[in-house]
Design a protein around this motif. Sequence first.
Motif, PDB file in Angstrom:
ATOM      1  N   LEU A 138      48.549  29.065  35.666  1.00 36.41           N
ATOM      2  CA  LEU A 138      47.386  29.249  36.534  1.00 36.41           C
ATOM      3  C   LEU A 138      47.687  30.470  37.387  1.00 36.41           C
ATOM      4  O   LEU A 138      48.525  30.433  38.279  1.00 36.41           O
ATOM      5  CB  LEU A 138      47.171  28.014  37.411  1.00 36.41           C
ATOM      6  CG  LEU A 138      47.086  26.673  36.675  1.00 36.41           C
ATOM      7  CD1 LEU A 138      46.967  25.524  37.674  1.00 36.41           C
ATOM      8  CD2 LEU A 138      45.933  26.652  35.698  1.00 36.41           C
ATOM      9  N   VAL A 139      47.002  31.561  37.099  1.00 34.31           N
ATOM     10  CA  VAL A 139      47.425  32.869  37.596  1.00 34.31           C
ATOM     11  C   VAL A 139      46.503  33.335  38.708  1.00 34.31           C
ATOM     12  O   VAL A 139      45.272  33.243  38.608  1.00 34.31           O
ATOM     13  CB  VAL A 139      47.428  33.911  36.458  1.00 34.31           C
ATOM     14  CG1 VAL A 139      48.053  35.227  36.945  1.00 34.31           C
ATOM     15  CG2 VAL A 139      48.184  33.378  35.242  1.00 34.31           C
ATOM     16  N   THR A 140      47.107  33.869  39.756  1.00 31.85           N
ATOM     17  CA  THR A 140      46.371  34.558  40.805  1.00 31.85           C
ATOM     18  C   THR A 140      46.960  35.956  40.955  1.00 31.85           C
ATOM     19  O   THR A 140      47.979  36.291  40.333  1.00 31.85           O
ATOM     20  CB  THR A 140      46.435  33.789  42.137  1.00 31.85           C
ATOM     21  OG1 THR A 140      45.564  34.407  43.086  1.00 31.85           O
ATOM     22  CG2 THR A 140      47.838  33.741  42.695  1.00 31.85           C
ATOM     23  N   PHE A 141      46.313  36.782  41.740  1.00 32.89           N
ATOM     24  CA  PHE A 141      46.777  38.149  41.966  1.00 32.89           C
ATOM     25  C   PHE A 141      47.257  38.274  43.405  1.00 32.89           C
ATOM     26  O   PHE A 141      46.555  37.875  44.338  1.00 32.89           O
ATOM     27  CB  PHE A 141      45.649  39.152  41.717  1.00 32.89           C
ATOM     28  CG  PHE A 141      45.226  39.254  40.274  1.00 32.89           C
ATOM     29  CD1 PHE A 141      45.706  40.265  39.463  1.00 32.89           C
ATOM     30  CD2 PHE A 141      44.355  38.331  39.729  1.00 32.89           C
ATOM     31  CE1 PHE A 141      45.328  40.361  38.143  1.00 32.89           C
ATOM     32  CE2 PHE A 141      43.970  38.407  38.410  1.00 32.89           C
ATOM     33  CZ  PHE A 141      44.453  39.426  37.606  1.00 32.89           C
ATOM     34  N   GLY A 142      48.444  38.848  43.563  1.00 30.87           N
ATOM     35  CA  GLY A 142      48.978  39.121  44.887  1.00 30.87           C
ATOM     36  C   GLY A 142      48.835  40.596  45.197  1.00 30.87           C
ATOM     37  O   GLY A 142      49.380  41.449  44.488  1.00 30.87           O
ATOM     38  N   VAL A 167      56.610  33.509  39.393  1.00 33.34           N
ATOM     39  CA  VAL A 167      56.240  32.181  39.884  1.00 33.34           C
ATOM     40  C   VAL A 167      55.834  32.329  41.352  1.00 33.34           C
ATOM     41  O   VAL A 167      56.403  33.143  42.087  1.00 33.34           O
ATOM     42  CB  VAL A 167      57.426  31.208  39.756  1.00 33.34           C
ATOM     43  CG1 VAL A 167      57.131  29.874  40.451  1.00 33.34           C
ATOM     44  CG2 VAL A 167      57.787  30.992  38.290  1.00 33.34           C
ATOM     45  N   VAL A 168      54.818  31.564  41.768  1.00 30.91           N
ATOM     46  CA  VAL A 168      54.458  31.561  43.185  1.00 30.91           C
ATOM     47  C   VAL A 168      55.396  30.599  43.905  1.00 30.91           C
ATOM     48  O   VAL A 168      55.374  29.389  43.652  1.00 30.91           O
ATOM     49  CB  VAL A 168      52.992  31.137  43.398  1.00 30.91           C
ATOM     50  CG1 VAL A 168      52.675  31.076  44.896  1.00 30.91           C
ATOM     51  CG2 VAL A 168      52.045  32.115  42.706  1.00 30.91           C
ATOM     52  N   ALA A 169      56.207  31.141  44.796  1.00 32.18           N
ATOM     53  CA  ALA A 169      57.160  30.302  45.522  1.00 32.18           C
ATOM     54  C   ALA A 169      56.457  29.474  46.585  1.00 32.18           C
ATOM     55  O   ALA A 169      56.782  28.297  46.790  1.00 32.18           O
ATOM     56  CB  ALA A 169      58.246  31.162  46.158  1.00 32.18           C
ATOM     57  N   VAL A 251      44.683  22.784  44.374  1.00 35.29           N
ATOM     58  CA  VAL A 251      45.491  22.869  43.149  1.00 35.29           C
ATOM     59  C   VAL A 251      46.681  23.807  43.288  1.00 35.29           C
ATOM     60  O   VAL A 251      47.824  23.410  43.059  1.00 35.29           O
ATOM     61  CB  VAL A 251      44.613  23.317  41.952  1.00 35.29           C
ATOM     62  CG1 VAL A 251      45.490  23.604  40.725  1.00 35.29           C
ATOM     63  CG2 VAL A 251      43.572  22.267  41.625  1.00 35.29           C
ATOM     64  N   MET A 252      46.440  25.054  43.638  1.00 32.99           N
ATOM     65  CA  MET A 252      47.476  26.076  43.493  1.00 32.99           C
ATOM     66  C   MET A 252      48.712  25.797  44.341  1.00 32.99           C
ATOM     67  O   MET A 252      49.838  26.100  43.927  1.00 32.99           O
ATOM     68  CB  MET A 252      46.894  27.453  43.836  1.00 32.99           C
ATOM     69  CG  MET A 252      45.760  27.904  42.925  1.00 32.99           C
ATOM     70  SD  MET A 252      46.260  28.117  41.199  1.00 32.99           S
ATOM     71  CE  MET A 252      47.193  29.643  41.307  1.00 32.99           C
ATOM     72  N   GLU A 253      48.538  25.223  45.529  1.00 36.27           N
ATOM     73  CA  GLU A 253      49.691  24.927  46.376  1.00 36.27           C
ATOM     74  C   GLU A 253      50.467  23.703  45.895  1.00 36.27           C
ATOM     75  O   GLU A 253      51.584  23.474  46.355  1.00 36.27           O
ATOM     76  CB  GLU A 253      49.231  24.707  47.821  1.00 36.27           C
ATOM     77  CG  GLU A 253      48.658  25.956  48.482  1.00 36.27           C
ATOM     78  CD  GLU A 253      48.202  25.702  49.911  1.00 36.27           C
ATOM     79  OE1 GLU A 253      48.399  24.567  50.403  1.00 36.27           O
ATOM     80  OE2 GLU A 253      47.640  26.629  50.530  1.00 36.27           O
ATOM     81  N   ARG A 254      49.882  22.946  44.977  1.00 40.26           N
ATOM     82  CA  ARG A 254      50.502  21.687  44.547  1.00 40.26           C
ATOM     83  C   ARG A 254      51.096  21.761  43.146  1.00 40.26           C
ATOM     84  O   ARG A 254      51.999  20.992  42.820  1.00 40.26           O
ATOM     85  CB  ARG A 254      49.463  20.562  44.586  1.00 40.26           C
ATOM     86  CG  ARG A 254      48.834  20.359  45.958  1.00 40.26           C
ATOM     87  CD  ARG A 254      47.754  19.306  45.919  1.00 40.26           C
ATOM     88  NE  ARG A 254      47.109  19.147  47.216  1.00 40.26           N
ATOM     89  CZ  ARG A 254      46.145  18.280  47.476  1.00 40.26           C
ATOM     90  NH1 ARG A 254      45.689  17.492  46.510  1.00 40.26           N
ATOM     91  NH2 ARG A 254      45.616  18.208  48.685  1.00 40.26           N
ATOM     92  N   THR A 255      50.596  22.652  42.322  1.00 43.28           N
ATOM     93  CA  THR A 255      51.040  22.705  40.943  1.00 43.28           C
ATOM     94  C   THR A 255      52.337  23.493  40.804  1.00 43.28           C
ATOM     95  O   THR A 255      52.641  24.365  41.623  1.00 43.28           O
ATOM     96  CB  THR A 255      49.953  23.342  40.064  1.00 43.28           C
ATOM     97  OG1 THR A 255      50.385  23.349  38.700  1.00 43.28           O
ATOM     98  CG2 THR A 255      49.656  24.772  40.491  1.00 43.28           C
ATOM     99  N   ASP A 256      53.099  23.196  39.741  1.00 51.47           N
ATOM    100  CA  ASP A 256      54.297  23.976  39.439  1.00 51.47           C
ATOM    101  C   ASP A 256      54.013  25.040  38.373  1.00 51.47           C
ATOM    102  O   ASP A 256      54.927  25.658  37.848  1.00 51.47           O
ATOM    103  CB  ASP A 256      55.431  23.057  38.972  1.00 51.47           C
ATOM    104  CG  ASP A 256      55.075  22.257  37.731  1.00 51.47           C
ATOM    105  OD1 ASP A 256      53.944  22.417  37.194  1.00 51.47           O
ATOM    106  OD2 ASP A 256      55.914  21.452  37.281  1.00 51.47           O
ATOM    107  N   ARG A 257      52.708  25.246  38.075  1.00 51.52           N
ATOM    108  CA  ARG A 257      52.324  26.223  37.052  1.00 51.52           C
ATOM    109  C   ARG A 257      51.671  27.465  37.659  1.00 51.52           C
ATOM    110  O   ARG A 257      51.166  28.327  36.941  1.00 51.52           O
ATOM    111  CB  ARG A 257      51.373  25.572  36.043  1.00 51.52           C
ATOM    112  CG  ARG A 257      52.040  24.428  35.275  1.00 51.52           C
ATOM    113  CD  ARG A 257      51.030  23.505  34.629  1.00 51.52           C
ATOM    114  NE  ARG A 257      50.265  24.163  33.584  1.00 51.52           N
ATOM    115  CZ  ARG A 257      49.308  23.549  32.892  1.00 51.52           C
ATOM    116  NH1 ARG A 257      48.996  22.276  33.156  1.00 51.52           N
ATOM    117  NH2 ARG A 257      48.659  24.200  31.942  1.00 51.52           N
ATOM    118  N   ALA A 258      51.710  27.589  38.974  1.00 50.62           N
ATOM    119  CA  ALA A 258      51.093  28.738  39.625  1.00 50.62           C
ATOM    120  C   ALA A 258      51.932  30.001  39.402  1.00 50.62           C
ATOM    121  O   ALA A 258      53.146  29.999  39.598  1.00 50.62           O
ATOM    122  CB  ALA A 258      50.927  28.484  41.118  1.00 50.62           C
TER     123      ALA A 258
END
Length: 468
Positions: A138-142, A167-169, A251-258
């Motif tokens: 599950l991808v976001t852009f930084g 990975v989003v830490a 979702v994003m703060e909880r998943t390990d797939r971010a």
Amino acid sequence: MMTPVILAGGNGVRLWPLSRRARPKQFLSLEEDRSLLARTLSRLQGLAVAPPIVICQEAHRFLAAEQLRQAGIEGATLLLEPEGRGTAPAIALAALLAHREGREGPLLVLPSDHHLGDDDAFRVALTRATRLAEAGRLVTFGVVPTRAETGFGYLQAGAPLGSEGFVVARFVEKPDAARAEAFLAAGDHYWNSGIFVLRPVDALEALSIHAPAILDACREALDGAAADLDFLRPAQAAFLACPAESIDVAVMERTDRAAMVPLDAGWSDIGSWQALWEVLPHDNGDNALRGDVICEASRGLLVHAESRLVATLGVEDLVIVETSDAVLVADRASSQALRGLVERLEASGRPETRQTPTVFRPWGHYETVDGGERHQVKHITVKPGARLSLQLHHHRAEHWIVVSGTARVTLDDETFLVGENESTFIPVGRVHCLENPGLIPLELIEVQSGSYLGEDDIVRLDDRYGRE
């Protein structure tokens, strides 16, 4: 094939008085002649994408449809939210719809009101994000930060994912100035862009684990959806029962797939007048000017003149925004605090926070140019081939004077043409309709007179746009 999901449901109150409830910032031309929504749609050119899913509020449906038409976008689905519930329900609806239609390629979720200065850099980052999404991330852009900004949320990059991203830490809420400085110095924190790439199946699986109430409500709303012209309306009761939440929190703060892909493309959320000033071109005095503006001995201004001349003398670092019914003068550095002012105006019942001076309809638009207790004068523009509803009024009569184009007028059982410099009269209680049969816009002046002039004194008998 990728499916764009355009989030066009925001209200944009921090750009008042240009952005209002009836026409928020995504539908405005703030940088150039194209709106922010049109600019967002233009980023899809050259990409192998399916017709987009556009999510907007019911009240803005005709604005969105018209801008899609002007952009040459065909086959789009307009999902109408009866009320904004945040990005998590919006993305849930899009993922459910894409899955039902057999669209299993990644969803590209784009806010409709952001600025990107370098579309080529965005496409490079998008290629990397797509590869990660196709691997189940599950991808976001930084966004690569350029300053210690306290107005944005942040992402911290974790372990690298090959050469594609990280990975989003962790996700970090808007920091204070000291933490923002520390984030900038550390080099591993990025601004949270709100742009996502994720496959429908992965989004639905993550929602089922981390936000099942949102997924269940959206599934029920989509099951009961009704199609109307180009619009798809989720069942209202089910959707309004959905928890309101952002996709980050749900979702994003909880998943390990971010996962996160760095983005260095001149991004801005244009979330304030200060942010808009930063992306606009400047003159030699560092002023960003639009409209009929003259600046003397002034520096660091953002001046937007919409309906008249605005002149400045010996001032610095101000925002000056003029419309035909409101003027804002603010310190540019304090423009982030504009929301509070707008809330106070709304609480006092000021119409300037809701309606724009120009009112847009599916057939065109009008502007009220004069009014009193028993009269009102409007400048009306009807698009070629468009027609107003067949209607009557109980309390007002209308005089129509055509100034450009040709009008086809229906009055009871009679239909006739009215040309330039000609006029006609619509008595109280008579059934009537106005249509533009020509190839150029029809412009006319409407003079209303009567005991009551409100827009709710319209009894629609037939309407091609499905309005009640």
